[in-house]
Design an enzyme around this catalytic site. Sequence first.
Site, mmCIF file in Angstrom:
data_model
loop_
_atom_site.group_PDB
_atom_site.id
_atom_site.type_symbol
_atom_site.label_atom_id
_atom_site.label_comp_id
_atom_site.label_asym_id
_atom_site.label_seq_id
_atom_site.Cartn_x
_atom_site.Cartn_y
_atom_site.Cartn_z
ATOM 1 N N HIS A 3 -8.327 -8.289 -8.075
ATOM 2 C CA HIS A 3 -8.739 -9.030 -6.877
ATOM 3 C C HIS A 3 -8.933 -8.007 -5.752
ATOM 4 O O HIS A 3 -8.072 -7.818 -4.906
ATOM 5 C CB HIS A 3 -7.683 -10.064 -6.486
ATOM 6 C CG HIS A 3 -7.390 -11.069 -7.563
ATOM 7 N ND1 HIS A 3 -6.612 -10.767 -8.659
ATOM 8 C CD2 HIS A 3 -7.774 -12.367 -7.700
ATOM 9 C CE1 HIS A 3 -6.530 -11.838 -9.440
ATOM 10 N NE2 HIS A 3 -7.224 -12.823 -8.884
ATOM 11 N N SER B 183 -6.856 -1.752 -0.907
ATOM 12 C CA SER B 183 -6.370 -0.949 -2.031
ATOM 13 C C SER B 183 -7.473 -0.194 -2.760
ATOM 14 O O SER B 183 -7.213 0.923 -3.244
ATOM 15 C CB SER B 183 -5.565 -1.824 -2.995
ATOM 16 O OG SER B 183 -6.179 -3.068 -3.201
ATOM 17 N N ASP C 83 -14.029 -13.351 -12.453
ATOM 18 C CA ASP C 83 -12.593 -13.552 -12.370
ATOM 19 C C ASP C 83 -11.869 -12.275 -12.791
ATOM 20 O O ASP C 83 -12.181 -11.669 -13.814
ATOM 21 C CB ASP C 83 -12.191 -14.709 -13.290
ATOM 22 C CG ASP C 83 -10.709 -14.921 -13.348
ATOM 23 O OD1 ASP C 83 -10.152 -15.551 -12.429
ATOM 24 O OD2 ASP C 83 -10.084 -14.418 -14.308
ATOM 25 N N GLY C 84 -10.886 -11.886 -11.982
ATOM 26 C CA GLY C 84 -10.221 -10.612 -12.232
ATOM 27 C C GLY C 84 -9.441 -10.559 -13.519
ATOM 28 O O GLY C 84 -9.373 -9.511 -14.173
ATOM 29 N N ASP D 176 -3.463 -8.563 -7.563
ATOM 30 C CA ASP D 176 -3.168 -8.921 -6.164
ATOM 31 C C ASP D 176 -3.930 -10.195 -5.782
ATOM 32 O O ASP D 176 -4.821 -10.170 -4.947
ATOM 33 C CB ASP D 176 -3.566 -7.740 -5.266
ATOM 34 C CG ASP D 176 -3.276 -7.982 -3.798
ATOM 35 O OD1 ASP D 176 -2.481 -8.893 -3.489
ATOM 36 O OD2 ASP D 176 -3.867 -7.271 -2.953
ATOM 37 N N GLU E 235 -14.086 -8.677 -8.112
ATOM 38 C CA GLU E 235 -14.047 -9.529 -6.913
ATOM 39 C C GLU E 235 -15.036 -10.675 -7.121
ATOM 40 O O GLU E 235 -16.220 -10.446 -7.355
ATOM 41 C CB GLU E 235 -14.405 -8.740 -5.657
ATOM 42 C CG GLU E 235 -14.442 -9.578 -4.396
ATOM 43 C CD GLU E 235 -13.188 -10.401 -4.180
ATOM 44 O OE1 GLU E 235 -13.330 -11.620 -3.961
ATOM 45 O OE2 GLU E 235 -12.080 -9.837 -4.233
ATOM 46 N N HIS F 249 0.814 -1.214 0.000
ATOM 47 C CA HIS F 249 0.000 0.000 0.000
ATOM 48 C C HIS F 249 0.844 1.260 0.000
ATOM 49 O O HIS F 249 0.417 2.285 -0.545
ATOM 50 C CB HIS F 249 -0.961 -0.021 1.182
ATOM 51 C CG HIS F 249 -2.041 -1.049 1.034
ATOM 52 N ND1 HIS F 249 -2.755 -1.558 2.109
ATOM 53 C CD2 HIS F 249 -2.547 -1.675 -0.075
ATOM 54 C CE1 HIS F 249 -3.634 -2.432 1.666
ATOM 55 N NE2 HIS F 249 -3.534 -2.527 0.365
#
Length: 259
Positions: A42, A99, A139-140, A160, A117, A19
């Site tokens: 994600h 994030s 799915d990301g 991520d 997500e 971060h």
Amino acid sequence: MLSYQHAYHAGNLADLHKHALLAAALDYLTRKDKPLSYLETHAGRGLYSLDGAEAAKTGEARAGIQRAEAEGWLPAGHPLLVALAQVRRSYGPQAYPGSPLIAAHFLRRGDSAHLAELHPAEYDALSAVAGFATLHRQDGFQMAQAVCPPTPRRGMILIDPSYEVKADYAAIPRQIGLIARKWNVGVIALWYPVLTDNRHAPMLEALMDTHPDALRSEVAFAPARPGHSMAGSGMWVLNTPFGLADEAARIEAIFRRNA
């Protein structure tokens, strides 16, 4: 359905590393009076409670952001601390932003955000705090392939994953290659765990072989508990924003002194 929930780990030392660099990158990118796109593959739930049952069970936040704040690891005015203060003004002193809410602090009117997500409970929680973004319950990587190149073309994507599926390590270089070909001007940031069994090493070797100019930042710390295999945090960044390599070096030095 994968079971990972970041509430148990929010604010840990890996979050601090990830971060701090994310906030520094977005702080730089939003200084220019040009719109940008921000994507996450994600996203998680976006907002966490450091006094919740999950955080108390692991104690990772106490050893992470709470220790770092108490000991002054980051200088006053650091972009992460500024974003954290804003989130706490809105959600209370024990709130910690994922994030998406760190990004929300920096994004401006005219900027665009896409957050993916897949976990239903995490998606529902994200929906309650991420009204600034277009949300994708899918799915990301599928989201990234569908959205890229985004409008505006200038911008950043954070990848991520939870790495619950070991095949992710082998799949990620190809996924990043596809994104980079579609969006050659985008800042592509990948977080990964540094593991005691070096499971992450072939992935990083493949990425660096293909993109030798990318930034690779790693910090080391003691495993959160006996038998835990994560002994550090890594960030890999393609099309590195100006000044981020220097910021990564500063963060790495902080970890060497303190972690």
